[in-house]
Design a protein around this motif. Structure first.
Motif, mmCIF file in Angstrom:
data_model
loop_
_atom_site.group_PDB
_atom_site.id
_atom_site.type_symbol
_atom_site.label_atom_id
_atom_site.label_comp_id
_atom_site.label_asym_id
_atom_site.label_seq_id
_atom_site.Cartn_x
_atom_site.Cartn_y
_atom_site.Cartn_z
ATOM 1 N N ARG A 57 0.818 -1.313 -0.079
ATOM 2 C CA ARG A 57 0.000 0.104 -0.134
ATOM 3 C C ARG A 57 0.938 1.189 -0.087
ATOM 4 O O ARG A 57 0.409 2.490 -0.626
ATOM 5 C CB ARG A 57 -0.861 -0.081 1.162
ATOM 6 N N TYR A 58 1.954 0.984 0.642
ATOM 7 C CA TYR A 58 3.153 2.317 0.598
ATOM 8 C C TYR A 58 4.120 2.167 -0.457
ATOM 9 O O TYR A 58 5.101 2.877 -0.179
ATOM 10 C CB TYR A 58 3.366 2.449 1.773
ATOM 11 N N GLY A 59 4.107 1.254 -1.424
ATOM 12 C CA GLY A 59 5.314 0.916 -2.109
ATOM 13 C C GLY A 59 6.409 0.270 -1.751
ATOM 14 O O GLY A 59 7.289 0.302 -2.475
ATOM 15 N N LEU A 60 6.125 -0.434 -0.741
ATOM 16 C CA LEU A 60 7.313 -1.080 -0.076
ATOM 17 C C LEU A 60 7.329 -2.457 -0.705
ATOM 18 O O LEU A 60 6.246 -3.199 -1.013
ATOM 19 C CB LEU A 60 7.279 -1.214 1.364
ATOM 20 N N LYS A 61 8.630 -2.912 -0.835
ATOM 21 C CA LYS A 61 8.722 -4.311 -1.715
ATOM 22 C C LYS A 61 8.660 -5.509 -0.707
ATOM 23 O O LYS A 61 9.357 -5.173 0.434
ATOM 24 C CB LYS A 61 9.832 -4.192 -2.509
ATOM 25 N N LYS A 62 8.148 -6.655 -1.192
ATOM 26 C CA LYS A 62 8.232 -7.750 0.058
ATOM 27 C C LYS A 62 9.961 -8.025 0.200
ATOM 28 O O LYS A 62 10.091 -8.530 1.340
ATOM 29 C CB LYS A 62 7.667 -8.817 -0.570
ATOM 30 N N GLU A 63 10.574 -7.851 -0.813
ATOM 31 C CA GLU A 63 12.084 -8.188 -0.659
ATOM 32 C C GLU A 63 12.815 -7.353 0.561
ATOM 33 O O GLU A 63 13.818 -7.694 0.832
ATOM 34 C CB GLU A 63 12.745 -8.575 -1.777
ATOM 35 N N TRP A 64 12.107 -6.296 0.908
ATOM 36 C CA TRP A 64 12.645 -5.217 1.843
ATOM 37 C C TRP A 64 12.467 -5.584 3.354
ATOM 38 O O TRP A 64 12.791 -5.192 4.272
ATOM 39 C CB TRP A 64 12.098 -3.991 1.742
ATOM 40 N N ILE A 65 11.432 -6.805 3.424
ATOM 41 C CA ILE A 65 11.149 -7.484 4.547
ATOM 42 C C ILE A 65 12.432 -7.957 5.404
ATOM 43 O O ILE A 65 13.012 -8.840 4.644
ATOM 44 C CB ILE A 65 9.917 -8.278 4.575
ATOM 45 N N HIS A 66 12.533 -7.797 6.423
ATOM 46 C CA HIS A 66 13.602 -8.004 7.213
ATOM 47 C C HIS A 66 13.172 -9.306 7.981
ATOM 48 O O HIS A 66 12.544 -9.434 8.784
ATOM 49 C CB HIS A 66 14.371 -7.219 8.390
ATOM 50 N N ILE A 67 13.535 -10.621 7.349
ATOM 51 C CA ILE A 67 12.971 -11.918 7.738
ATOM 52 C C ILE A 67 13.897 -12.240 8.742
ATOM 53 O O ILE A 67 14.987 -12.585 9.045
ATOM 54 C CB ILE A 67 13.109 -13.018 6.564
ATOM 55 N N ARG A 68 13.092 -12.759 10.000
ATOM 56 C CA ARG A 68 13.720 -13.057 11.246
ATOM 57 C C ARG A 68 13.275 -14.452 11.725
ATOM 58 O O ARG A 68 12.197 -14.655 11.596
ATOM 59 C CB ARG A 68 13.483 -12.069 12.254
ATOM 60 N N LYS A 69 14.138 -15.276 11.939
ATOM 61 C CA LYS A 69 13.787 -16.612 12.604
ATOM 62 C C LYS A 69 13.019 -16.672 13.751
ATOM 63 O O LYS A 69 12.155 -17.470 14.048
ATOM 64 C CB LYS A 69 15.057 -17.343 12.705
ATOM 65 N N ASP A 70 13.187 -15.664 14.543
ATOM 66 C CA ASP A 70 12.377 -15.571 15.892
ATOM 67 C C ASP A 70 11.029 -15.104 15.695
ATOM 68 O O ASP A 70 10.087 -14.995 16.881
ATOM 69 C CB ASP A 70 13.144 -14.510 16.926
ATOM 70 N N GLY A 71 10.484 -14.834 14.555
ATOM 71 C CA GLY A 71 9.290 -14.461 14.195
ATOM 72 C C GLY A 71 8.693 -13.047 14.342
ATOM 73 O O GLY A 71 7.595 -12.549 14.042
ATOM 74 N N TYR A 72 9.820 -12.128 14.386
ATOM 75 C CA TYR A 72 9.618 -10.719 14.338
ATOM 76 C C TYR A 72 10.156 -9.997 13.295
ATOM 77 O O TYR A 72 10.856 -9.082 13.285
ATOM 78 C CB TYR A 72 10.205 -10.364 15.653
ATOM 79 N N SER A 73 9.690 -10.543 11.852
ATOM 80 C CA SER A 73 10.029 -10.011 10.725
ATOM 81 C C SER A 73 9.462 -8.604 10.598
ATOM 82 O O SER A 73 8.200 -8.402 11.130
ATOM 83 C CB SER A 73 9.632 -10.979 9.687
ATOM 84 N N HIS A 74 10.112 -7.824 9.902
ATOM 85 C CA HIS A 74 9.643 -6.525 9.921
ATOM 86 C C HIS A 74 10.248 -5.482 9.051
ATOM 87 O O HIS A 74 11.164 -5.961 7.977
ATOM 88 C CB HIS A 74 10.158 -5.530 11.088
ATOM 89 N N TYR A 75 9.723 -4.338 8.417
ATOM 90 C CA TYR A 75 10.036 -3.619 7.636
ATOM 91 C C TYR A 75 10.738 -2.419 8.381
ATOM 92 O O TYR A 75 10.300 -2.244 9.574
ATOM 93 C CB TYR A 75 9.370 -2.765 6.759
ATOM 94 N N ASP A 76 11.938 -1.734 7.817
ATOM 95 C CA ASP A 76 12.706 -0.712 8.591
ATOM 96 C C ASP A 76 12.157 0.850 7.682
ATOM 97 O O ASP A 76 12.470 0.546 6.680
ATOM 98 C CB ASP A 76 14.176 -0.771 8.464
ATOM 99 N N LEU A 77 11.354 1.387 8.481
ATOM 100 C CA LEU A 77 11.092 2.744 7.864
ATOM 101 C C LEU A 77 12.125 3.835 8.234
ATOM 102 O O LEU A 77 12.260 4.074 9.465
ATOM 103 C CB LEU A 77 9.700 3.181 8.228
ATOM 104 N N LEU A 78 12.862 4.827 7.295
ATOM 105 C CA LEU A 78 13.356 5.719 7.647
ATOM 106 C C LEU A 78 13.084 7.098 7.050
ATOM 107 O O LEU A 78 12.392 6.893 6.062
ATOM 108 C CB LEU A 78 14.791 5.427 7.003
ATOM 109 N N GLY A 79 13.463 8.118 7.108
ATOM 110 C CA GLY A 79 13.388 9.500 6.542
ATOM 111 C C GLY A 79 11.849 9.998 6.319
ATOM 112 O O GLY A 79 11.036 9.758 7.107
ATOM 113 N N GLU A 80 11.507 10.617 5.282
ATOM 114 C CA GLU A 80 10.537 10.842 4.721
ATOM 115 C C GLU A 80 9.323 9.745 4.423
ATOM 116 O O GLU A 80 8.301 10.147 4.965
ATOM 117 C CB GLU A 80 10.699 11.778 3.469
#
Length: 99
Positions: A57-80
């Motif tokens: 919805r915000y133009g973020l790509k799936k491949e930008w998700i930081h995949i974590r084995k502990d289950g807390y996968s996330h996007y990192d949002l910076l700047g504007e």
């Protein structure tokens, strides 16, 4: 390096993710790769597909998700982009705390 959040805030973020929600947490962050960024918002969800749909919805790509084995996968949002998304989500207060 992350700082500026409490253990309670981190636990609450993880609980939201564990419940299957899209969860937000913002904290101070220093990384030499991004010298202009002083904060980061992590947007996580245990359901990667749900998180990817949210990000799209915000133009973020799936491949930008930081995949974590502990289950807390996330996007990192910076700047504007961080500010714009937090505003759209009604969570700008998370960023304003760090002014």
């Amino acid at each position: 390096m992350a700082f500026g959040i409490t253990r309670k805030q981190l636990k609450n973020w993880k609980k939201q993710i564990d419940r299957g929600e899209v969860a937000f947490i913002t904290h101070y962050w220093l990384d030499d790769r991004f010298p202009a960024a002083k904060t980061v918002t992590k947007v996580g969800c245990k359901d990667i597909e749900q998180l990817a749909r949210w990000g799209a919805r915000y133009g973020l790509k799936k491949e930008w998700i930081h995949i974590r084995k502990d289950g807390y996968s996330h996007y990192d949002l910076l700047g504007e982009r961080q500010r714009t998304i937090l505003r759209e989500e009604g969570k700008l207060d998370q960023l304003d705390v760090f002014k």
